[in-house]
Design a protein around this motif. Sequence first.
Motif, PDB file in Angstrom:
ATOM      1  N   ALA A 510       0.839  -1.199   0.000  1.00 56.71           N
ATOM      2  CA  ALA A 510       0.000   0.000   0.000  1.00 56.71           C
ATOM      3  C   ALA A 510       0.873   1.247   0.000  1.00 56.71           C
ATOM      4  N   ARG A 511       1.908   1.239   0.801  1.00 54.44           N
ATOM      5  CA  ARG A 511       2.822   2.381   0.841  1.00 54.44           C
ATOM      6  C   ARG A 511       3.558   2.530  -0.489  1.00 54.44           C
ATOM      7  N   THR A 512       4.017   1.421  -1.056  1.00 57.58           N
ATOM      8  CA  THR A 512       4.749   1.478  -2.320  1.00 57.58           C
ATOM      9  C   THR A 512       3.864   2.001  -3.442  1.00 57.58           C
ATOM     10  N   MET A 513       2.622   1.522  -3.526  1.00 52.82           N
ATOM     11  CA  MET A 513       1.747   1.927  -4.624  1.00 52.82           C
ATOM     12  C   MET A 513       1.306   3.383  -4.502  1.00 52.82           C
ATOM     13  N   VAL A 514       1.060   3.838  -3.269  1.00 51.56           N
ATOM     14  CA  VAL A 514       0.713   5.252  -3.089  1.00 51.56           C
ATOM     15  C   VAL A 514       1.901   6.122  -3.481  1.00 51.56           C
ATOM     16  N   GLY A 515       3.110   5.687  -3.099  1.00 55.51           N
ATOM     17  CA  GLY A 515       4.298   6.428  -3.507  1.00 55.51           C
ATOM     18  C   GLY A 515       4.465   6.455  -5.013  1.00 55.51           C
ATOM     19  N   TYR A 516       4.141   5.338  -5.686  1.00 56.79           N
ATOM     20  CA  TYR A 516       4.238   5.305  -7.148  1.00 56.79           C
ATOM     21  C   TYR A 516       3.252   6.287  -7.790  1.00 56.79           C
ATOM     22  N   LEU A 517       2.007   6.282  -7.314  1.00 54.64           N
ATOM     23  CA  LEU A 517       1.005   7.188  -7.886  1.00 54.64           C
ATOM     24  C   LEU A 517       1.396   8.652  -7.673  1.00 54.64           C
ATOM     25  N   GLU A 520       4.092   9.453 -10.126  1.00 59.40           N
ATOM     26  CA  GLU A 520       3.558   9.661 -11.472  1.00 59.40           C
ATOM     27  C   GLU A 520       3.043  11.088 -11.644  1.00 59.40           C
ATOM     28  N   ASP A 521       2.411  11.629 -10.622  1.00 58.63           N
ATOM     29  CA  ASP A 521       1.924  13.006 -10.704  1.00 58.63           C
ATOM     30  C   ASP A 521       3.073  13.990 -10.904  1.00 58.63           C
ATOM     31  N   ILE A 522       4.180  13.728 -10.228  1.00 55.81           N
ATOM     32  CA  ILE A 522       5.324  14.637 -10.350  1.00 55.81           C
ATOM     33  C   ILE A 522       5.985  14.489 -11.713  1.00 55.81           C
ATOM     34  N   LEU A 523       6.094  13.253 -12.208  1.00 56.38           N
ATOM     35  CA  LEU A 523       6.795  13.019 -13.471  1.00 56.38           C
ATOM     36  C   LEU A 523       6.004  13.511 -14.679  1.00 56.38           C
TER      37      LEU A 523
END
Length: 656
Positions: A510-517, A520-523
Motif C-alpha cells: 500500500a505504501r509502495t503503490m501510493v508512492g508510485y502514484l 507519477e503526478d510529479i513526473l
Amino acid sequence: MLPFRVVDRVKFIVERQLVKGAGFQLMVVGIFIGLISLIGGLLVVPQGGDFADPGSAVWWAFLRLTDPGYLGDDVGTWQRIVSTLLTISGYVVFMGTLVAILTRWLIAKMADLERGLTPVTLKNHVVVLGWTSQTLPLLCELLSSSGRMRRFLEKHDTQKLNLVVLSEEASAAQVHELRNEPGIGRRSRQVILRSGSAIQPDALHRVACLDASAVIVPSAAYEAGSLITSDVETVKALLSIAAQARQYQAPLPFVVAEIQDIRKLPVVERAYPGAVEVVAGNATISRLMVQNVLHPGLSEIYNELLTAGQGNEIYVRGGESIAGLSLGELASERPGVIVLGLLRCFDRDCDQGCEQGWDVRLAAPSETRIEAGDRVVMMARDYAETDADPKTTALPEISRGDARLSARENKLKGRRILLLGWNRRVPSLMAEFSSYGPGQPVLDIVSVVPISEREHALSRYFTGKPLESYSHIEADYMVEDELRRINPASYDTIILLSSDRLASGEEADARTMVGYLQLEDILTEAPGRPQLIMELSDPDNRDLLYGHQSEMLISPMILSHILAQVALRRELRVVLDELFTVGGAEIGFRDPDHYPLPASTDFHVLEKILAVEGEIALGVFRATADARGRHLMLNPPRRQRLELQPGDRLVVLCQS
C-alpha cells in the motif's frame, strides 16, 4: 506463619485434580456424586419404610440423583423433600457438570486435531517448513507443475502428490486461505497443515522430514535488529534434520533452502551433509533488479519465466532418451521448444547424479552432441512440448556456431539511480551493482530509516566501501513536498523498494503503490521520464495498478517459483544463476536494424539470421503494448509473421 485453613486446603487439593484433565475431572465429579448419594441415603434411613439397610437407602438416593423420573414414586413429606433436593443436585452435578466436562474435552480434542499435532504417516511427500508470504505461491507452483510434477512422482515411485506445511499455528483460517487461493482451490485436500516451528526437532518429526522426497525451507520474515534471523532458523532446521537422520540411521532428504545473506552459504552447506540446493533470496532479487536496470523491459521476461501462469518456462530434461542427437537436431524435432543449451557434469564417469557440479553451456553450438549424463535446457509453453511428438513436422535444422562474445556496454557508468525505501535487500543490491566492475552508478537512497542505522547495516555487510558514489537522504517519499525537493525527474532510474518493516505485505505494498502514484503526478510535469522499477510483496496486488507505466517485480512470487521448480528439478538453480549474473550467458535486447532482416520475416527466419552471430532468438519485445498491456511475445510459432514495427526489439540469448 499463619496456619492453613481446612477449607483452603480442600479447595487447593480439588483444584490440583481438576487441572489434570478430563479424566481427573470426571473422577472428582464421581466422588461428589458418591458423597451426595451417601448423605441423601443417610438422611432417609431413620424413616425406615422400604429401606432394609443403609445400602438400599444410598442406592435409592443415587437413583434420584441420576434419573429425575423417580421423583413421583416417593411417599412421605421428608422423603419427598430429600428426593427433590437430590434431583436438583443431579441436574447440577451429574448432568450439568458431566456434560460440561465432556463438551470441553471434546472441543479441546478437536482443537488439538485442527492444530495438527499428530505426526503424519506419509512417504515421498514434499515438506514446506514455514507459513510465510511465499507459502501460497509456492504451493500453487507445486500443484500447477503438472508435467514436471509427474516426472518427479515417477522418479520417487509414488502415485499422488502430498504437501505437508509446517506452520507456527495451523488453523482453520489457513485452510480457508488455501481453498480460496485461485491456483489451489479444491486441491487444498492435498495440503496437510501441521503446527510447530522449523527450529523444533519434534515439529520436524511431526511432518516426517526424513521420509520426504523434498524439503523446502522458505525464508521467514523477522523484525529489523532481531538476534534470530531467518538464516539462523534455516541453519537450525538443517542441523535438526541431520541430527534426526543420525539418530534413526536414515538417509538425508533433498533440501531446497532459501537464505537471505549469501555469505551464509558455506555455513548452510556445512550444517547439512546431504543433498542441498541453496537459493539466496536477497541476492536473486538484487540480480534481477540490476539486470532490469541494464535492460529496460526485462521484468516482463522475469514475470513470464519465473512466475506461475500462462506463458513459457525453463525446463531441464535428462539426456538419456536423446543421447546422440545434436542440439540442432533436437531443436528441429521439437518445433514448440527453444533449445537454450545443456549442462554437462564435470565428472563424466558419475552415474548417480552430479556431485562435482555442472558445466553450464548455454547458447552452445548446434552441432554439440548430447550425452546420456547431460541435462538439456529448453524453453517451452508446456512440459509436454519438450517430448518428441511423431505427429509434428520437423523444422529445417539451423546451424549455429560458437557464440560471439559481446562486450558489455557500460550502461551503469555515471547512471543516476534513486532508491525509494529501505529494506534488508539494499546491501546486497549495492553489492550487485559493484560486481559489474568499473564505471559504477551514482546511487541516492531515500528513506525514513535513520542514516546511522543504514550505515551500520552497510558496514556489517561490506568490509570496504560498497560503491564509489552513493548518498543517503533522510526523507519520506510519501510526503509530496519532500519528494519534489529530491527532483526525481533528474534521475535515470527510480526503484521503489517494498518495506520489510511493516506488519504485512499488504501494508508494505500500500505504501509502495501510493508512492508510485504520487511519483507519477510529479513526473507528468517533467520533460523526460526515468525508468521506473517497482517491487511488491503481495501477489494479490499485481493487478491493482491498471495501465501502470512502471516495471513490476513481485519478489515472493519469483522466489516461490524458483524454490518450487528447483525442488522438482535441482539443476535449474545453476541455469538461473548463469542467466541472471554478471558475465556468461544472459538474456538481452537487440535492435532489429543491426541484422540483415527481410521486410517481412517469420520467427524461424529470425532464428537462422541470429544463429550466424551465435545467438539464440527468444522472441520480440513490442514498443506498443497489446490489449492486455503486454509488450513481450516470447517463443512465438515458428511460421508466424513478426511484422516488426519501429521501436520493437529482439529478445536474444547471448554471451557477454
